[in-house]
Design a protein around this motif. Sequence first.
Motif, PDB file in Angstrom:
ATOM      1  N   ARG A  18     -11.790 -14.974  -0.799  1.00 20.13           N
ATOM      2  CA  ARG A  18     -12.179 -14.402   0.496  1.00 20.13           C
ATOM      3  C   ARG A  18     -13.076 -15.362   1.257  1.00 20.13           C
ATOM      4  O   ARG A  18     -12.926 -15.567   2.459  1.00 20.13           O
ATOM      5  N   ALA A  19     -13.998 -16.006   0.547  1.00 21.89           N
ATOM      6  CA  ALA A  19     -14.880 -16.961   1.204  1.00 21.89           C
ATOM      7  C   ALA A  19     -14.091 -18.152   1.726  1.00 21.89           C
ATOM      8  O   ALA A  19     -14.351 -18.669   2.814  1.00 21.89           O
ATOM      9  N   ALA A  20     -13.110 -18.602   0.934  1.00 20.37           N
ATOM     10  CA  ALA A  20     -12.295 -19.733   1.368  1.00 20.37           C
ATOM     11  C   ALA A  20     -11.503 -19.376   2.616  1.00 20.37           C
ATOM     12  O   ALA A  20     -11.378 -20.180   3.544  1.00 20.37           O
ATOM     13  N   ARG A  21     -10.976 -18.148   2.645  1.00 21.45           N
ATOM     14  CA  ARG A  21     -10.233 -17.717   3.830  1.00 21.45           C
ATOM     15  C   ARG A  21     -11.135 -17.670   5.041  1.00 21.45           C
ATOM     16  O   ARG A  21     -10.722 -18.008   6.157  1.00 21.45           O
ATOM     17  N   ALA A  22     -12.368 -17.230   4.854  1.00 17.92           N
ATOM     18  CA  ALA A  22     -13.297 -17.125   5.980  1.00 17.92           C
ATOM     19  C   ALA A  22     -13.617 -18.492   6.573  1.00 17.92           C
ATOM     20  O   ALA A  22     -13.933 -18.610   7.753  1.00 17.92           O
ATOM     21  N   GLN A  23     -13.523 -19.541   5.749  1.00 20.38           N
ATOM     22  CA  GLN A  23     -13.827 -20.890   6.219  1.00 20.38           C
ATOM     23  C   GLN A  23     -12.626 -21.576   6.844  1.00 20.38           C
ATOM     24  O   GLN A  23     -12.748 -22.664   7.402  1.00 20.38           O
ATOM     25  N   ARG A  24     -11.458 -20.967   6.750  1.00 21.59           N
ATOM     26  CA  ARG A  24     -10.264 -21.575   7.324  1.00 21.59           C
ATOM     27  C   ARG A  24     -10.346 -21.599   8.859  1.00 21.59           C
ATOM     28  O   ARG A  24     -10.963 -20.727   9.469  1.00 21.59           O
ATOM     29  N   ARG A  25      -9.669 -22.559   9.448  1.00 24.70           N
ATOM     30  CA  ARG A  25      -9.599 -22.627  10.898  1.00 24.70           C
ATOM     31  C   ARG A  25      -8.678 -21.534  11.421  1.00 24.70           C
ATOM     32  O   ARG A  25      -7.616 -21.271  10.850  1.00 24.70           O
ATOM     33  N   THR A  26      -9.089 -20.866  12.499  1.00 27.91           N
ATOM     34  CA  THR A  26      -8.273 -19.810  13.103  1.00 27.91           C
ATOM     35  C   THR A  26      -7.378 -20.407  14.180  1.00 27.91           C
ATOM     36  O   THR A  26      -7.828 -21.171  15.030  1.00 27.91           O
ATOM     37  N   VAL A  27      -6.107 -20.050  14.134  1.00 27.98           N
ATOM     38  CA  VAL A  27      -5.122 -20.497  15.115  1.00 27.98           C
ATOM     39  C   VAL A  27      -4.598 -19.279  15.862  1.00 27.98           C
ATOM     40  O   VAL A  27      -4.151 -18.309  15.246  1.00 27.98           O
ATOM     41  N   GLN A  56      -4.667 -21.906   7.029  1.00 24.95           N
ATOM     42  CA  GLN A  56      -5.332 -21.495   8.263  1.00 24.95           C
ATOM     43  C   GLN A  56      -5.201 -19.986   8.418  1.00 24.95           C
ATOM     44  O   GLN A  56      -4.402 -19.342   7.738  1.00 24.95           O
ATOM     45  N   ASN A  57      -5.967 -19.419   9.330  1.00 25.90           N
ATOM     46  CA  ASN A  57      -5.821 -18.014   9.698  1.00 25.90           C
ATOM     47  C   ASN A  57      -5.079 -17.936  11.037  1.00 25.90           C
ATOM     48  O   ASN A  57      -5.629 -18.313  12.070  1.00 25.90           O
ATOM     49  N   TRP A  58      -3.836 -17.488  10.999  1.00 28.31           N
ATOM     50  CA  TRP A  58      -3.036 -17.378  12.217  1.00 28.31           C
ATOM     51  C   TRP A  58      -3.134 -15.954  12.761  1.00 28.31           C
ATOM     52  O   TRP A  58      -2.862 -14.991  12.050  1.00 28.31           O
ATOM     53  N   VAL A  59      -3.510 -15.855  14.037  1.00 23.81           N
ATOM     54  CA  VAL A  59      -3.670 -14.563  14.699  1.00 23.81           C
ATOM     55  C   VAL A  59      -2.711 -14.505  15.888  1.00 23.81           C
ATOM     56  O   VAL A  59      -2.727 -15.394  16.749  1.00 23.81           O
ATOM     57  N   VAL A  60      -1.879 -13.477  15.935  1.00 22.49           N
ATOM     58  CA  VAL A  60      -0.946 -13.302  17.050  1.00 22.49           C
ATOM     59  C   VAL A  60      -1.628 -12.500  18.152  1.00 22.49           C
ATOM     60  O   VAL A  60      -2.184 -11.433  17.894  1.00 22.49           O
ATOM     61  N   GLU A  61      -1.590 -13.025  19.383  1.00 24.50           N
ATOM     62  CA  GLU A  61      -2.190 -12.351  20.528  1.00 24.50           C
ATOM     63  C   GLU A  61      -1.143 -12.183  21.626  1.00 24.50           C
ATOM     64  O   GLU A  61      -0.525 -13.159  22.044  1.00 24.50           O
ATOM     65  N   ASN A  62      -0.950 -10.952  22.079  1.00 24.74           N
ATOM     66  CA  ASN A  62      -0.005 -10.677  23.165  1.00 24.74           C
ATOM     67  C   ASN A  62      -0.701 -10.793  24.506  1.00 24.74           C
ATOM     68  O   ASN A  62      -1.718 -10.140  24.739  1.00 24.74           O
ATOM     69  N   ARG A  63      -0.167 -11.650  25.372  1.00 24.57           N
ATOM     70  CA  ARG A  63      -0.670 -11.830  26.738  1.00 24.57           C
ATOM     71  C   ARG A  63       0.524 -11.729  27.673  1.00 24.57           C
ATOM     72  O   ARG A  63       1.038 -12.718  28.177  1.00 24.57           O
TER      73      ARG A  63
END
Length: 319
Positions: A18-27, A56-63
Motif C-alpha cells: 500500500r505504501a509503495a502504491r501511494a508513492q507511485r506517480r499518478t497519471v 503508476q496509478n492511472w485515474v480515468v477522468e471524464n471531461r
Amino acid sequence: MRIPRRALAASLIPLLPRAARAQRRTVRLVVPAAPGGAIDVIGRIYAPRLGDALEQNWVVENRSGANNTLGAAEVARAAPDGTTLLVNADIHLMARRVMRAVPYDPVADFTPVARLATAPMVLVGNPRTTPEGGVPALVAAMRARPEAFPFANSALGAMGHLATESFKQKAGVDSLVVSYRGTAPAITDVLSGNAALMVAPLGSALPHIEAGRLRAFAVMGPRRSDRAPAIPTIGEGGMPGLDFTLWYAVWGPRGLPAAEADRLNAAIQALARDPDIRARIAEGGAEPVAEDRAAFARFIEAEAERNARIAQVAGIQPE
C-alpha cells in the motif's frame, strides 16, 4: 512498552504494498466523452492494467462536451510530463472541421502514443422503411426517392458521418443527414422510424440486427466481421473503396518526450496481445491494435488527409 525489532518489522510487511502504491506517480487519462460510451469503456479496460505494468496509478477522468473538444483541450494545455494523457476516438482529428474556435490543433498540439482498438461499422436501416435486396436495392430506392431515406448520425464529423457522406456521393444521392448527441439516440430514431438509415458501430447495432429490429445492409470495410459473418461487405454490395472503421487511441500533449511515449506504446502493445484484454475488448465489438508509434503517426497523417477530402466534397463546415 517496547516492541521487539523483529516483531515491529513483521508488523510493517502488510503495509509495504500500500505504501509503495501511494508513492507511485499518478497519471490522468482524460476521456472527452460521457461515462459508458465506447471511448470510456475502452479507456477503463486499459487504464488499470497500464498502471500495473508501468508501476503508476492511472485515474480515468471524464471531461465531456463540445464534440469531445473540452477534454482534448485540457490535455493540450497540460505539461508534457506523462501525467496527463488523452484517450479519444477518430473524431479527434475532425475537431477544427466541425467546430469554430477550437483552441488547439488536433495533430500539431498532441503527441501520438498508440491506437488501442478498432471496431467495424455497419450500414443499417429500419426494416419497415427500407427495402430488402441488399445494397443494390437500397441504392435504387434512394435514387428514386432520396427524401424518403434520411440518415441518423451519432455526431458531426464522426466516422459514421464521414462514411455516410462518402456512401451518398458514391451512390449519387442527396439524402438528409441529421446529427445527434451520441450513438444511442441516433439508433433510437432509426428504430422508431424517424430516420431510415444509419452507419452505426457494429457492437451497438448487432443486438437490434439479431432481434430483427434493424436491417443490416453491409459492413463498411474490406472484410466481414467475425461477430457477424453473414453481413456482406460494402464492396460485395457493389460499392468498393468505402472503408470506414472506428478507432480509439491515446495521445499526450505536444512535447511529450519520445522515451516516455515509446514506453507507453510498448506497454499498450503488450496489453493488446493479452488474452484477457482481447476478450474484454471483443465483448464490445472491437479488436485491440498493436503497432509502434511510427505506424500510428503514419496512420494519423493518412486519416487526416482523407478526412479533409471528404469534408470538402461533402461541404462539412465548422458550426
